[in-house]
Design a protein around this motif. Structure first.
Motif, short mmCIF file in Angstrom:
data_model
loop_
_atom_site.label_atom_id
_atom_site.label_comp_id
_atom_site.label_asym_id
_atom_site.label_seq_id
_atom_site.Cartn_x
_atom_site.Cartn_y
_atom_site.Cartn_z
N VAL A 9 0.51 10.19 2.34
CA VAL A 9 0.57 8.99 3.19
C VAL A 9 1.73 9.12 4.17
O VAL A 9 2.86 9.41 3.77
N ALA A 10 1.45 8.92 5.45
CA ALA A 10 2.48 8.83 6.48
C ALA A 10 2.45 7.41 7.03
O ALA A 10 1.41 6.93 7.45
N ALA A 11 3.59 6.74 6.97
CA ALA A 11 3.64 5.33 7.36
C ALA A 11 4.70 5.09 8.41
O ALA A 11 5.85 5.52 8.26
N ILE A 27 0.83 -1.20 0.00
CA ILE A 27 0.00 0.00 0.00
C ILE A 27 0.87 1.26 0.00
O ILE A 27 0.56 2.23 -0.69
N THR A 28 1.96 1.24 0.75
CA THR A 28 2.83 2.41 0.80
C THR A 28 3.76 2.51 -0.40
O THR A 28 4.38 3.55 -0.61
N GLY A 29 3.86 1.44 -1.18
CA GLY A 29 4.67 1.49 -2.39
C GLY A 29 6.13 1.13 -2.20
O GLY A 29 6.94 1.31 -3.11
N THR A 30 6.49 0.62 -1.02
CA THR A 30 7.90 0.24 -0.80
C THR A 30 8.26 -1.05 -1.52
O THR A 30 9.43 -1.31 -1.75
N ILE A 31 7.26 -1.87 -1.85
CA ILE A 31 7.48 -3.03 -2.70
C ILE A 31 6.39 -3.04 -3.77
O ILE A 31 5.32 -2.46 -3.58
N ALA A 32 6.68 -3.68 -4.90
CA ALA A 32 5.73 -3.71 -6.02
C ALA A 32 4.91 -4.99 -5.97
O ALA A 32 5.44 -6.06 -5.64
#
Length: 472
Positions: free
Chosen positions: A100-102, A83-88
């Motif tokens: 977005v704050a994660a 969801i945060t986009g750190t992995i595809a």
């Protein structure tokens, strides 16, 4: 739901990892299949696929608090990273609307060689703030983190609690549209956790969307409206937070029962299933033999209690909660109490087996789902064993198959005005100290009662009466 109403939209999301037995297989996978495709051959595979997440879909409205629960390895963190986009993702799509704050991993994005002050500027600017905006909010960040002189020390000298303090302080000051929190608050001390939950509630009231992951069921119940339960990367259930948490407790209970059954299988195969309880054994081994160690044949015939149509109960079976009622001091049914009254709870039970080592207990929750109090016969037995009170041990009571019995649980009413739910349970306790417990029957919404105030006689605010007095 229109596209303007949601903050997060997840559709058919999946993440697959390739697992290689040796580094050589990884090299083969990189070289050989492309060559095979070039010459028109079917490509070989030198790896096995592991789906960390598979076919997950949900929408989260703007301003909604959404929880994710599940055991370790169920795919919670993978879902948040997608969801945060750190992995595809391998398949599926994720859409987010707004900033977005994660808070996913402790100190993620922090340079261990930089000071806390430097990392505040670095992290905040990576999140989209300008240098001037960080200057303007730095004092608030420092005050919230409350790490004193350590702010000018290298981050590598910080404890895990100090790391999460600083990371959370930065994240909540960027005024996010979506806040994602993954278990990180668990390492903070109680005062900091209170401050964090207060800040989260303030953000929710301002319309911020919350995606919250925690093993603390009460936090999930209190903070979130809806939730999803994951197991093995797949959705088990999704709906209201209270219903999903009930499904979660059932899942944990079932997995624990399966685990104990596997441990007991060798003994069953060697004809030792009906052996008497050991005089001195570990907590886990005593729990494994409960309660079939007394009458294994009758236990096998005892009806299970987890399949009720209302889906509000679960357990191994053997001893069952039949009904629960609330009464006044005159033994008449009563569902409304005032401060100073005596609340009497009667738990009616039936045993389908011969057994002892039983604990009958209740948990009281407020209308908001907050656990107010839990207590059982074993709590009283522990006091007796410690020499703090006198009486017979309920834990030693011998129950016979077919025996019906009841337990009275009484307390003074010191609760604030609210509607309260009573959850009732019967558990087998391998030791009289809650260290070897197996749930035989748990019943949600077993009974309800209400507390009111006679405001012209006795009044207080809050969830409990502390019997405070004034002097001057």
């Amino acid at each position: 739901m229109s596209s303007d109403e949601y903050s997060i939209r997840v559709n058919g999301l999946g993440k697959c990892y390739e697992i290689y037995a040796t580094p050589r297989d990884r090299l083969k996978q990189f070289i050989i299949p492309p060559i095979q495709r070039l010459v028109g051959c079917e490509p070989s595979s030198f790896c096995r696929e592991y789906w960390a997440l598979e076919n997950i879909s949900f929408d989260i409205r703007k301003g909604e608090a959404f929880g994710i629960v599940g055991r370790n390895g169920s795919g919670k963190s993978t879902l948040l990273q997608l969801i945060t986009g750190t992995i595809a993702p391998t398949v599926g799509t994720v859409e987010t609307r707004g900033r977005v704050a994660a808070l996913l991993e402790l100190g993620s994005g922090f340079n261990p060689e930089f000071t806390g002050r430097d990392n505040v500027y670095l992290n905040a600017m990576l999140l989209g703030m300008t240098h001037d905006e960080v200057d303007e909010r730095f004092d608030k960040i420092a005050a919230f983190a409350d790490i004193g002189d350590y702010l000018d020390q290298p981050v590598k000298t910080y404890s895990s609690g100090m790391l999460v303090r600083l990371a959370f302080a930065v994240q909540v000051q960027i005024e996010p549209d979506i806040l994602i929190v993954d278990e990180a608050l668990a390492v903070g001390d109680a005062l900091f956790q209170k401050r964090c939950f207060g800040r989260i509630e303030k953000l929710l009231s301002d319309g911020v969307t919350l995606l919250f992951v925690s093993h603390d069921q009460e936090s999930v119940r209190t903070l979130t409206n809806r939730a999803i339960l994951l197991k093995g990367g797949r959705e088990v259930s999704m709906g209201s937070a209270s219903q999903v948490l009930l499904d979660y407790r059932k899942l944990l209970h079932q997995e624990e029962s399966d685990y104990f059954s596997k441990l007991m299988q060798p003994a069953v195969e060697t004809g030792q299933a009906s052996a008497s309880k050991p005089a001195d054994s570990s907590a886990s081994s005593e729990a494994e033999t409960a309660p079939e160690s007394n009458e294994s044949s009758e236990k096998s015939q005892a009806p299970a209690v987890s399949g009720r149509a209302d889906q509000m109960s679960f357990g191994d079976g053997g001893v069952e909660v039949v009904s629960v009622g609330t009464f006044g001091t005159d033994d008449e049914p009563c569902a409304v109490f005032y401060p100073g009254d005596v609340i009497r709870i009667r738990v009616n039970c039936i045993s389908h087996i011969d057994t002892d080592s039983i604990n009958v207990g209740v948990r009281i929750r407020s209308r908001e789902g907050i656990k107010i109090y839990s207590w059982g016969t074993l709590n009283q037995d522990m006091q007796i064993l410690a020499g703090l009170r006198e009486g017979e041990l309920f834990w030693k009571r011998q129950l016979k198959a077919g025996e019906q019995f009841h337990v009275w649980l009484e307390c003074d009413c010191s609760l604030g005005s609210n509607l309260y739910e009573i959850q009732a349970s019967i558990s087998y306790e391998g030791k009289p100290d809650y260290t070897a417990q197996r749930i035989l029957h748990w019943k949600d919404e077993a009974a309800f009662f209400q507390t009111l105030m006679r405001q012209d006689e006795y009044f207080f605010g809050g969830i409990s009466d502390l019997h405070m007095a004034a002097r001057w």
